[in-house]
Design an enzyme around this catalytic site. Structure first.
Site, PDB file in Angstrom:
ATOM      1  N   HIS A 130       0.410  -1.286  -0.204  1.00 26.10           N
ATOM      2  CA  HIS A 130       0.029   0.016   0.082  1.00 26.10           C
ATOM      3  C   HIS A 130       0.743   1.372  -0.318  1.00 26.10           C
ATOM      4  O   HIS A 130       1.843   0.487   0.537  1.00 26.10           O
ATOM      5  CB  HIS A 130      -0.976   0.089   1.256  1.00 26.10           C
ATOM      6  CG  HIS A 130      -2.021   0.908   1.296  1.00 26.10           C
ATOM      7  ND1 HIS A 130      -1.260   2.009   2.013  1.00 26.10           N
ATOM      8  CD2 HIS A 130      -3.630   0.672   1.152  1.00 26.10           C
ATOM      9  CE1 HIS A 130      -2.464   3.033   1.702  1.00 26.10           C
ATOM     10  NE2 HIS A 130      -3.456   2.035   1.432  1.00 26.10           N
ATOM     11  N   ASP A 132       3.020  -4.492   8.102  1.00 25.77           N
ATOM     12  CA  ASP A 132       2.371  -4.174   7.429  1.00 25.77           C
ATOM     13  C   ASP A 132       1.138  -5.306   7.788  1.00 25.77           C
ATOM     14  O   ASP A 132       0.899  -5.369   7.079  1.00 25.77           O
ATOM     15  CB  ASP A 132       2.068  -3.333   5.604  1.00 25.77           C
ATOM     16  CG  ASP A 132       0.845  -2.298   6.112  1.00 25.77           C
ATOM     17  OD1 ASP A 132      -0.090  -2.765   7.145  1.00 25.77           O
ATOM     18  OD2 ASP A 132       0.376  -2.294   5.138  1.00 25.77           O
ATOM     19  N   GLN A 183      -4.248  -4.894   6.882  1.00 28.42           N
ATOM     20  CA  GLN A 183      -5.471  -6.103   6.070  1.00 28.42           C
ATOM     21  C   GLN A 183      -5.486  -7.115   6.599  1.00 28.42           C
ATOM     22  O   GLN A 183      -6.620  -7.432   6.741  1.00 28.42           O
ATOM     23  CB  GLN A 183      -4.895  -6.057   4.675  1.00 28.42           C
ATOM     24  CG  GLN A 183      -5.297  -4.879   3.777  1.00 28.42           C
ATOM     25  CD  GLN A 183      -6.896  -4.395   3.434  1.00 28.42           C
ATOM     26  OE1 GLN A 183      -7.261  -5.103   3.576  1.00 28.42           O
ATOM     27  NE2 GLN A 183      -6.611  -2.912   3.583  1.00 28.42           N
ATOM     28  N   LYS A 218      -9.925  -0.871  10.862  1.00 31.73           N
ATOM     29  CA  LYS A 218     -10.230  -2.561   9.490  1.00 31.73           C
ATOM     30  C   LYS A 218     -10.427  -3.092  11.008  1.00 31.73           C
ATOM     31  O   LYS A 218     -10.850  -4.409   9.611  1.00 31.73           O
ATOM     32  CB  LYS A 218      -9.024  -2.469   8.776  1.00 31.73           C
ATOM     33  CG  LYS A 218      -8.470  -1.099   8.081  1.00 31.73           C
ATOM     34  CD  LYS A 218      -7.696  -1.425   6.802  1.00 31.73           C
ATOM     35  CE  LYS A 218      -7.437  -0.417   6.689  1.00 31.73           C
ATOM     36  NZ  LYS A 218      -7.941   0.586   5.353  1.00 31.73           N
ATOM     37  N   CYS A 266      -4.487   2.385  -3.401  1.00 32.41           N
ATOM     38  CA  CYS A 266      -3.688   3.625  -2.620  1.00 32.41           C
ATOM     39  C   CYS A 266      -2.204   2.008  -3.274  1.00 32.41           C
ATOM     40  O   CYS A 266      -1.953   2.552  -2.030  1.00 32.41           O
ATOM     41  CB  CYS A 266      -3.807   3.854  -1.147  1.00 32.41           C
ATOM     42  SG  CYS A 266      -4.782   5.174  -0.869  1.00 32.41           S
TER      43      CYS A 266
END
Lengths: 403, 140
Positions: free
Chosen positions: A117, A195, A198, A221, A361
């Protein structure tokens, strides 16, 4: 608690508004999360730390309990390793602008992948511009996952100081082999930042098992509120890093010409932190953890496989990424010949099916696929088979308009 | 009336004035950053009158359709007249209601034209906010 899906769905009042298939952008919140924040503002609201009154004590307790919930959620060794941020973006920027700024020089490089991202790309490009270090890319292999051979080659060069990698693509839904990558990263003497923006809502995270050095996630999220996220860092790293933002809350002592920092995690939490959001996040985590991950993952797997087979029936539609839905989690993106994703997504939105159009993104990945934009379908725990069945008729209507 | 009216779809499928001018007086490119749509306008200007306009670019049906429709209006207009075109003029040309979320798609053509003309007049380019103005803040 048993996985009673119709009951789960009823806990999300907003789902009455339409078929929500945009959870990768932000997940909806169960009623208990909304209520917990309302309750906090009605009965416990005050600023945290050092307020010598009952409400401040309550707010501080609630805030620190939220930190412990997050610690348990990702199995960090201690609560001090949990820094509250505004979201994943701030977490990555914090690492780049403190640890990165101090530790990366002209000879060094940060290794990122095509699945990232923008929030895990641009802080490193900024660092490159400021510190003259390099940013190197790992491309994709034929399975649309990151090319491990290429990763090995980069790591063998000996100049990689950090591998910053997503746990799950926000475009193709590919999950990277985190453990393998982190092992290799450590063998090469580099650090690993994950990261998990998600991944965190779709798969259990155990930072001690992963052995990652840093990990970021976003509360919103994860069925929690916006405005809060988490940076996990190994204690010794966080202690060695300079502060990021400075000001109130994060100091030990301020003199006219210098100041000293508080211990972690406070050192990295300048200003009034997102207190009510921390309460909401804690409630979201407790809410999510009442279910078994096996049930959640099995349910979401069936939704992705159903989406995949439904979409595959549509003529002229191409799904980006893996050809096997088993390698896709949480979301998938697609394009249709002759229809721009914005038109498609607008038209199906008018039919009550809410997806997202754009580059999500992730421009370098879209460039790799040779397209400016795509339409993304993403799921949450609350989606069901009926939601997925509404996609095809809506898309067929859009195709009719453009035929 | 529907956003995807026959008129707009017709222009999207068979865009008018899509091409290049050999020696344009001015050429200007603009992007819609939120979606990556991109349009380049070329103008041939003689004695402050637009003799020809051509454009190229990629985007959704609304941005491409609107550019095609607007391009048919430019020939013969003075630079002053073209500079005075407003978002209401473009809305009238399109003849369909434009929702807030598609306003930038519909106005990419106008934004590009405005800045092409600024460039011709050696003026500073204008921002998106200047192009769509307060309209952006209005509710649907």
């Amino acid at each position: 608690m048993s996985f009673n899906h119709s009951d789960i769905r009823l806990q999300f009042p907003i789902l009455k508004k339409g078929t929500y298939l945009d959870s990768a952008a932000t997940a909806q919140k169960p009623q208990v999360v909304i209520d917990s924040m309302k309750h906090f503002y009605e009965t416990e609201n005050a600023n945290v730390h050092r307020g010598m009154h009952m409400l401040s004590e309550k707010a501080t307790t609630a805030f620190e309990e939220a930190r412990t919930s997050v610690q348990k959620f990702i199995n960090a060794k201690s609560a001090e390793e949990i820094i509250f941020t505004s979201g994943s973006t701030e977490g990555i920027n914090l690492v780049a602008k403190t640890w990165g700024k101090e530790n990366l020089g002209e000879e060094d490089s940060v290794l990122i992948t095509l699945l990232e991202h923008h929030s895990n790309i641009t802080p490193w490009i900024q660092l490159k511009d400021e510190n003259d270090c390099a940013v190197e890319w790992v491309e994709l292999d034929q399975n649309e996952n990151i090319d491990i051979t290429q990763l090995d080659k980069h790591l063998a060069n000996g100049n990689v100081k950090l591998v910053a990698i997503t746990g799950q693509s926000n475009v193709t839904g590919v999950r990277t082999p985190l453990k393998e990558i982190i092992n290799k990263t450590h063998e090469a003497g580099a650090l690993a930042l994950v990261d998990a923006a998600q991944l965190s809502a779709h798969h259990p995270i155990d930072v001690q098992d992963l052995e990652c050095d840093f990990l970021v996630l976003s509360g919103h999220k994860l069925y929690g509120p916006t405005g809060i996220g988490v940076l996990y860092g190994k204690r010794e790293l966080l202690e060695s890093m300079p502060p990021f933002l400075t000001g109130g809350g994060m100091i030990k002592e301020v003199k006219r010409d210098h100041f000293t920092c508080a211990a972690i995690p406070t050192k990295f939490e300048a200003g009034t932190p997102p207190i009510a959001q921390a309460v909401g996040l804690r409630t979201a985590i407790d809410w999510l953890l009442q279910f078994n991950w096996e049930d959640i993952e099995a349910h979401e797997r069936s939704l992705i496989e159903k989406s995949f087979s439904e979409l595959r029936k549509i003529e002229g539609l191409t799904i980006l990424g893996p050809s096997d839905p088993k390698n896709i989690s949480g979301c998938l993106s697609f394009v249709i010949d002759g229809i721009h994703p914005h038109d498609l997504t607008d038209i199906i939105g008018q039919k009550g099916v809410f997806m997202r159009a754009g580059h999500h993104c992730a421009q370098p990945l879209h460039e790799h696929y040779g397209i400016p934009a795509s339409t993304r379908l993403s799921i949450g725990i609350y989606n069901n088979g009926e939601d997925i069945e509404k996609i095809t008729p809506a898309i067929q209507e859009a195709i009719k308009i453009f035929s | 009336m529907d956003l995807y009216a026959e008129n707009i779809l017709d222009h999207f499928k068979s865009p008018r004035n899509r091409g290049e001018i050999k020696d344009p007086t001015v050429e200007h490119e603009e992007l819609n950053l939120s979606c990556g749509d991109k349009i380049t306008i070329q103008l041939a200007i003689e004695n402050d009158v637009i003799k020809e306009s051509q454009w190229k670019g990629s985007g959704c049906a609304i941005s491409i359709g609107a550019m095609s429709i607007l391009s048919e209006e430019l020939e013969g207009k003075s630079v002053e007249e073209a500079s005075a075109l407003s978002i209401d003029d473009v809305k009238k040309l399109l003849g369909v209601p434009i929702s807030q979320r598609r306003l930038k798609c519909a106005m990419l053509c106008l934004h590009t034209l405005k800045n092409a003309l600024h460039s011709f007049k050696h003026e500073d380019t204008q921002s998106w906010t200047e192009t769509i103005g307060q309209e952006e803040m209005k509710n649907e």
